[in-house]
Design an enzyme around this catalytic site. Structure first.
Site, PDB file in Angstrom:
ATOM      1  N   SER A  50      68.285 -69.529 -22.053  1.00  0.00           N
ATOM      2  CA  SER A  50      67.655 -70.795 -21.688  1.00  0.00           C
ATOM      3  C   SER A  50      67.151 -71.552 -22.917  1.00  0.00           C
ATOM      4  O   SER A  50      66.974 -70.977 -23.996  1.00  0.00           O
ATOM      5  CB  SER A  50      66.480 -70.537 -20.750  1.00  0.00           C
ATOM      6  OG  SER A  50      65.433 -69.862 -21.445  1.00  0.00           O
ATOM      7  N   CYS A  61      77.738 -70.971 -18.025  1.00  0.00           N
ATOM      8  CA  CYS A  61      77.233 -71.922 -19.021  1.00  0.00           C
ATOM      9  C   CYS A  61      78.107 -73.158 -19.089  1.00  0.00           C
ATOM     10  O   CYS A  61      77.615 -74.279 -19.235  1.00  0.00           O
ATOM     11  CB  CYS A  61      77.181 -71.254 -20.394  1.00  0.00           C
ATOM     12  SG  CYS A  61      76.041 -69.868 -20.498  1.00  0.00           S
ATOM     13  N   ALA A  82      71.560 -60.997 -25.263  1.00  0.00           N
ATOM     14  CA  ALA A  82      72.650 -61.420 -24.376  1.00  0.00           C
ATOM     15  C   ALA A  82      72.136 -61.761 -22.977  1.00  0.00           C
ATOM     16  O   ALA A  82      71.154 -61.189 -22.509  1.00  0.00           O
ATOM     17  CB  ALA A  82      73.703 -60.320 -24.291  1.00  0.00           C
ATOM     18  N   PRO A  83      72.837 -62.662 -22.270  1.00  0.00           N
ATOM     19  CA  PRO A  83      72.426 -63.104 -20.940  1.00  0.00           C
ATOM     20  C   PRO A  83      73.087 -62.283 -19.836  1.00  0.00           C
ATOM     21  O   PRO A  83      73.975 -61.468 -20.085  1.00  0.00           O
ATOM     22  CB  PRO A  83      72.930 -64.547 -20.902  1.00  0.00           C
ATOM     23  CG  PRO A  83      74.219 -64.473 -21.665  1.00  0.00           C
ATOM     24  CD  PRO A  83      73.991 -63.455 -22.756  1.00  0.00           C
ATOM     25  N   TRP A  84      72.687 -62.566 -18.610  1.00  0.00           N
ATOM     26  CA  TRP A  84      73.137 -61.782 -17.463  1.00  0.00           C
ATOM     27  C   TRP A  84      74.367 -62.363 -16.765  1.00  0.00           C
ATOM     28  O   TRP A  84      75.010 -61.669 -15.995  1.00  0.00           O
ATOM     29  CB  TRP A  84      72.000 -61.678 -16.432  1.00  0.00           C
ATOM     30  CG  TRP A  84      71.410 -63.011 -16.067  1.00  0.00           C
ATOM     31  CD1 TRP A  84      70.286 -63.582 -16.596  1.00  0.00           C
ATOM     32  CD2 TRP A  84      71.923 -63.958 -15.129  1.00  0.00           C
ATOM     33  NE1 TRP A  84      70.072 -64.826 -16.054  1.00  0.00           N
ATOM     34  CE2 TRP A  84      71.068 -65.086 -15.136  1.00  0.00           C
ATOM     35  CE3 TRP A  84      73.027 -63.978 -14.268  1.00  0.00           C
ATOM     36  CZ2 TRP A  84      71.277 -66.205 -14.340  1.00  0.00           C
ATOM     37  CZ3 TRP A  84      73.239 -65.096 -13.472  1.00  0.00           C
ATOM     38  CH2 TRP A  84      72.373 -66.187 -13.511  1.00  0.00           C
ATOM     39  N   GLU A  97      73.046 -70.495 -28.059  1.00  0.00           N
ATOM     40  CA  GLU A  97      73.763 -71.192 -26.987  1.00  0.00           C
ATOM     41  C   GLU A  97      72.839 -71.224 -25.784  1.00  0.00           C
ATOM     42  O   GLU A  97      72.525 -70.194 -25.186  1.00  0.00           O
ATOM     43  CB  GLU A  97      75.064 -70.487 -26.597  1.00  0.00           C
ATOM     44  CG  GLU A  97      75.874 -71.339 -25.607  1.00  0.00           C
ATOM     45  CD  GLU A  97      76.795 -70.536 -24.727  1.00  0.00           C
ATOM     46  OE1 GLU A  97      76.862 -70.845 -23.516  1.00  0.00           O
ATOM     47  OE2 GLU A  97      77.440 -69.598 -25.230  1.00  0.00           O
TER      48      GLU A  97
END
Length: 462
Positions: A208, A263, A129-131, A229
């Protein structure tokens, strides 16, 4: 021993740190989740749904701690109250549709044959998961994966180091069985080793393009399913019949909210020439008078620092390159004295931009937006598609048929009309081109987190 460190964008201090888990220890933890998966999948669907709902509710009870924690880790102002609204909306919707989405497809049930297709859980689902929206992006996969009968291993971005730990604790305290949902503190080499060893049955990665490529390389030859994604450069097109004030308000919020670190944030705008001058004037005023850059722990701050100095450096570079090539910045730096040349970055609106400039082609992921006039739908469509990404596109018009017609030609995952920067859990969240592949949420999200299994049962001889 290697240590993961979250450097706070507020003041550059080390806000949190955790030791990196060794590969063997991590592999043992994953093996325990695999062992727990069969029993978890055998539980009735209603029980799994109830436990997931309880986990989300327990997470909500932590919100007073979560909100300032997020400000310290990634810079979002406390005035916005965290992410629980979106987390709850998404988890609730997926719980409500689970029975329908996971129901068998009955082909025949006669005296002679039973034929059906059922949805089987993959097994162990790995969520990276992203930040930028650390709770909402994680719950997109965590909730439906658990509901469908998978066990989940979560690895969160170092910038939001404490999120995965907090999520796993909330679900465990809510009664989820041991080893059904775990959080691991891994570095990139350790992550890649686990993937290349075939430790997981499905991987969902948000991040990314480079990260997505690394995931694919690590998984090569393992036949592990992957959902990716990888970002966007989302356009907005304002047609001559649009509600101008409404378009300015929504699109500029879509460009600047969360310091532009979304995003599906708006990164480039194409405005029908009759509205161009008025739109530009109102957009610049919206930013100049409506935003306050500052410490995210203060209630009057509307735009905090970017999550990391290096992210701000890239946005500054794109902006400066564009201005050096003839673009004009409409926002006076004097209006944002908190810009410190580091993580605190002033918002900017650029005009006289072209697609030769990186700020109109590469992902910025920051509080800058370029605006261009267009003279036709065809010109707008060509420019919107002149991009390596395809996540969302925002169309502004009073003519739904026109929007649908243009939308059919846009290379994107989602088409909005008179809306931007929103995720509807009833619709598949997906993209194309360098944005990635797969899809989360909606019924399709459940399909991607399960596999079809066919039953052909012959009861009698002919």
């Amino acid at each position: 021993m290697s240590v993961l460190k979250c450097i706070s964008p507020i003041d550059g201090s080390v806000y949190a740190e955790r030791p990196v888990m060794g590969v063997e220890e991590a592999a043992s933890a994953v093996a325990r989740t695999r062992k727990a998966q069969k029993d978890w999948a055998r539980r009735p669907l209603d029980e799994r749904i109830a436990l997931v709902r309880a986990g989300v509710a327990r997470l909500h009870e932590m919100n007073d701690e979560v909100v300032p924690e997020l400000a310290w880790m990634m810079g979002r102002p406390v005035r916005y109250g965290g992410e629980f609204g979106g987390v709850n909306e998404r988890a609730t919707y997926m719980a409500e549709i689970a029975a329908r989405a996971l129901a068998p497809i009955e082909i025949e049930n006669s005296a002679q044959f039973e034929r059906r297709i059922v949805r089987e859980p993959h097994g162990v689902v790995f969520v990276v998961a992203p930040w930028n929206y650390p709770y909402m992006t994680a719950i997109n996969t965590v909730a439906p994966a658990l509901i469908a009968g998978n066990t989940v291993v979560l690895k969160h971005a170092t910038q939001t180091l404490l999120v995965g730990e907090r999520m796993a604790r909330a679900f465990r305290e809510a009664g989820l069985p041991e080893d059904v949902f775990i959080n691991l503190f891994l570095d990139h080499p350790g992550t890649e080793k686990l993937i290349s060893a075939g430790s997981f049955n499905f991987i969902n990665f948000t991040g990314s393009v480079g990260g997505g490529k690394a995931i694919e390389r690590a998984a090569a030859g393992t036949f592990t399913g992957i959902g990716l994604e990888l970002g966007g450069k989302d356009p907005g097109y304002v047609m001559e019949d649009a509600d101008l004030d409404w378009a300015v308000d929504v699109l500029m919020d879509g460009a600047m909210f969360n310091a532009g670190q979304c995003c599906c944030g708006i990164e480039r705008l194409y405005i029908a020439r009759p509205l161009y001058d008025a739109f530009v004037e109102k957009a610049a005023a919206w930013v100049s008078s409506g935003l306050k850059l500052g410490n995210p722990l203060e209630q009057d701050t509307t735009i905090g620092p970017m999550a990391n100095v290096r992210f701000a450096k890239e946005v500054r570079a794109q902006t400066q390159e564009a201005i050096a090539s003839g673009a004009r910045g409409l926002i006076d730096p004097k209006q944002f004295p908190a810009d410190d040349g580091g993580a605190y970055l002033m918002p900017q609106v650029l005009v006289d931009v072209t697609h030769d400039m990186r700020v109109m082609r590469d992902e910025s992921f920051g509080p800058v937006v370029g605006i261009m006039p267009v003279d036709s739908d065809e010109e707008a469509l060509t420019l919107m598609n002149d991009c390596q990404f395809g996540l969302t596109a925002s169309l502004w018009t009073n003519d739904a048929e026109r929007a649908a017609r243009i939308g059919a030609e846009i290379e994107t995952g989602t088409v909005f009309m008179n809306r931007a920067d929103y995720l509807d859990p009833a619709l598949c969240w997906t993209g194309c081109k360098a944005t990635g592949r797969g899809g989360s949420l909606s019924e399709i999200g459940f399909h991607n987190l399960t596999r079809p299994k066919s039953y052909h049962l012959r009861k009698k001889s002919a």
